[in-house]
Every structure is written in structure tokens, then in C-alpha cells.
Design a protein around this motif. Structure first.
Motif, PDB file in Angstrom:
ATOM      1  N   MET A 190       0.841  -1.202   0.000  1.00 43.49           N
ATOM      2  CA  MET A 190       0.000   0.000   0.000  1.00 43.49           C
ATOM      3  C   MET A 190       0.877   1.253   0.000  1.00 43.49           C
ATOM      4  O   MET A 190       1.990   1.255   0.513  1.00 43.49           O
ATOM      5  N   ARG A 191       0.305   2.343  -0.570  1.00 46.99           N
ATOM      6  CA  ARG A 191       1.073   3.600  -0.593  1.00 46.99           C
ATOM      7  C   ARG A 191       0.180   4.834  -0.632  1.00 46.99           C
ATOM      8  O   ARG A 191       0.432   5.811   0.068  1.00 46.99           O
ATOM      9  N   ASN A 192      -0.863   4.813  -1.436  1.00 47.84           N
ATOM     10  CA  ASN A 192      -1.734   5.979  -1.603  1.00 47.84           C
ATOM     11  C   ASN A 192      -2.600   6.183  -0.369  1.00 47.84           C
ATOM     12  O   ASN A 192      -3.279   5.265   0.086  1.00 47.84           O
ATOM     13  N   ALA A 193      -2.615   7.394   0.169  1.00 48.86           N
ATOM     14  CA  ALA A 193      -3.293   7.671   1.440  1.00 48.86           C
ATOM     15  C   ALA A 193      -4.794   7.375   1.369  1.00 48.86           C
ATOM     16  O   ALA A 193      -5.355   6.741   2.267  1.00 48.86           O
ATOM     17  N   ARG A 245      -6.883   4.401   3.375  1.00 49.10           N
ATOM     18  CA  ARG A 245      -8.056   4.629   4.234  1.00 49.10           C
ATOM     19  C   ARG A 245      -9.221   3.735   3.819  1.00 49.10           C
ATOM     20  O   ARG A 245      -9.918   3.159   4.668  1.00 49.10           O
ATOM     21  N   GLN A 246      -9.437   3.607   2.517  1.00 53.72           N
ATOM     22  CA  GLN A 246     -10.541   2.778   2.037  1.00 53.72           C
ATOM     23  C   GLN A 246     -10.319   1.302   2.360  1.00 53.72           C
ATOM     24  O   GLN A 246     -11.234   0.617   2.830  1.00 53.72           O
ATOM     25  N   LEU A 252      -4.015  -6.735   8.811  1.00 53.59           N
ATOM     26  CA  LEU A 252      -2.684  -6.174   8.637  1.00 53.59           C
ATOM     27  C   LEU A 252      -2.601  -5.448   7.305  1.00 53.59           C
ATOM     28  O   LEU A 252      -3.192  -5.885   6.311  1.00 53.59           O
ATOM     29  N   ILE A 253      -1.856  -4.352   7.293  1.00 51.24           N
ATOM     30  CA  ILE A 253      -1.646  -3.596   6.063  1.00 51.24           C
ATOM     31  C   ILE A 253      -0.148  -3.350   5.912  1.00 51.24           C
ATOM     32  O   ILE A 253       0.518  -2.953   6.877  1.00 51.24           O
ATOM     33  N   GLY A 254       0.393  -3.639   4.729  1.00 56.28           N
ATOM     34  CA  GLY A 254       1.838  -3.641   4.554  1.00 56.28           C
ATOM     35  C   GLY A 254       2.361  -2.505   3.708  1.00 56.28           C
ATOM     36  O   GLY A 254       1.777  -2.144   2.679  1.00 56.28           O
ATOM     37  N   PHE A 255       3.501  -1.939   4.143  1.00 51.34           N
ATOM     38  CA  PHE A 255       4.201  -0.876   3.427  1.00 51.34           C
ATOM     39  C   PHE A 255       5.594  -1.376   3.073  1.00 51.34           C
ATOM     40  O   PHE A 255       6.342  -1.833   3.949  1.00 51.34           O
TER      41      PHE A 255
END
Length: 233
Positions: free
Chosen positions: A8-11, A15-16, A24-27
């Protein structure tokens, strides 16, 4: 079942996706990745750079960072220097560190001692292992007892996001005690295959490129449908 959405990257997209039923959300902080997350330069010499979020907080005079954020945040690194990892844990309020390189257990143990509790209490470590043959699975033995989760992914030239399956039946060879996430090209059509995959230590899945409209941009509707089908809701 734990669901991790990586890359993920776009703010707005973050959020969506964060409003979906995921854990979990990965960067990705590996510069060669098409999903690489850049930091904002501090332009202050020895001072560390900022994440967009922390830069906004500093600009607004608000240094409070949510600790109960849901989903939890995962930073993905490849043979990175510990100080770079620590900087990103602080700036992005990471809850997990996912290591995709050839990191040693000494490095991992020292990293955890540095972070927990002063920088981030109860930081968790995920060790990703790239699988092509059954012998690749045996690498877990080096890390058993030093990490909180394994992630079994398809061996490719990138750090995840390759969009290709490996033969999940090879994981019958895994007899470790550490739970793991299943990864490697999981897509919308894999719901039944996931439901039919059974291993006592498999606790969830990691998804990425097969749900993208472009690198680092996830199709929220596609994700929502997939999650509903997977969870039977």
C-alpha cells in the motif's frame, strides 16, 4: 483467519482498504520495489526523514500517534540497516517488521531488543521465506524461536507482488511451531483453494498484486468481494 493486504502507498486507498475486514496492512520500504514508500526529506542534515503522516502531525503541533489502529501496520524490509528500520517504525508507527532478505537471527534479536519497549512495545517480527522447492521450506529452522510469524511466498526477483503461486502442498513439509501466513500470487479466484488448504500452523493469508489496478493501488471493491466470499458473510 488473518488477512494482510500488502504493497500500500496511496493515502486515500489506504483509508478505504483499512475500512474493510482486514487485520494487517503492509508498506514496502525496499527501494527497488514498484510499491516503494518514500519518506519526506527533513532537509535538516542529521535529523531523520518523515513519513507523510508524522510530517503532518509535526506541522500541526500534534505528536500523538494512535496505538490501537486497526488494521495493524507492517513494514517490509530487505537486508536493510537497523537504523533505517527503527526510523520507519517510529515514523509509521509500525506494529510488525517483515524481513524479506538474508537477515541473521543475531540481527533480528538485537533489533527487537532495540525497539521493544522503548520505541514500540511488543513489536512483532515476520520472516518471509521464498519457496520454489521443498528444501526452501527448511530455512525456517534457522529462525524458529526468533520470530513471531513466517510468511511463505513464491520465489521471484521482486519482494512479493510477483503474482505467481508456488505449490502449496510443499508446506506439508513444514513442521515448525511458529505460525505462518500463506502468500504467493493469491487472487480473487482462489477462495475455494484457500478454504481447502489445511495446515495446523497456517493462521492467515497475504495478498497484493492480484488485487491491484496498478502497483500500490488496490481495487477496493474486488477486495471487499473476496473477503466476503472467504469469510462467508
Amino acid at each position: 483467519m488473518i488477512i494482510k493486504v500488502c504493497g500500500m502507498r496511496n493515502a486515500d486507498n489506504i483509508r478505504q482498504v483499512s475500512e474493510l475486514d482486514i487485520d494487517l496492512i503492509g508498506f514496502i520500504f525496499w527501494q527497488k520495489s514498484s510499491r516503494y514508500v518514500r519518506m519526506i526529506s527533513s532537509k535538516a542534515g542529521v535529523l531523520p526523514d518523515y513519513s507523510t503522516e508524522r510530517y503532518r502531525q509535526l506541522s500541526e503541533g500534534n505528536l500523538v500517534v494512535a496505538t490501537e489502529n486497526k488494521p495493524k501496520r507492517v513494514g517490509i524490509f530487505v537486508d536493510d540497516m537497523p537504523q533505517n528500520i527503527v526510523t520507519r517504525i517510529y515514523n509509521y508507527n509500525l506494529d510488525y517488521v517483515q524481513l524479506h532478505g538474508n537477515e541473521s537471527v543475531v540481527m533480528i534479536d538485537n533489533l527487537v531488543k532495540t525497539i521493544d519497549p522503548d520505541i514500540h512495545k511488543n513489536i512483532k517480527i515476520i520472516k518471509a521465506l521464498s519457496i520454489n522447492t521443498p528444501d526452501d521450506i527448511d530455512r525456517y529452522k534457522e529462525y524458529e524461536g526468533h520470530v513471531d510469524l513466517f510468511l511463505f511466498d513464491t520465489k521471484c526477483d521482486t519482494v512479493g507482488g510477483g503474482g505467481k503461486h508456488f505449490d502449496w502442498s510443499m508446506l506439508e513439509r513444514y513442521d515448525g511451531e511458529t505460525p505462518f501466513l500463506l502468500s504467493g500470487g493469491i487472487g480473487p479466484e482462489d477462495v475455494e483453494q484457500i478454504k481447502n488448504f489445511h495446515h495446523p500452523k497456517c493462521v492467515g493469508i497475504d495478498i497484493n498484486s492480484r488485487f491491484e489496478t496498478e502497483p500500490a493501488m488496490k481495487d477496493v471493491d474486488l477486495l471487499r468481494t473476496f473477503i466476503s466470499q472467504l469469510k462467508g458473510v
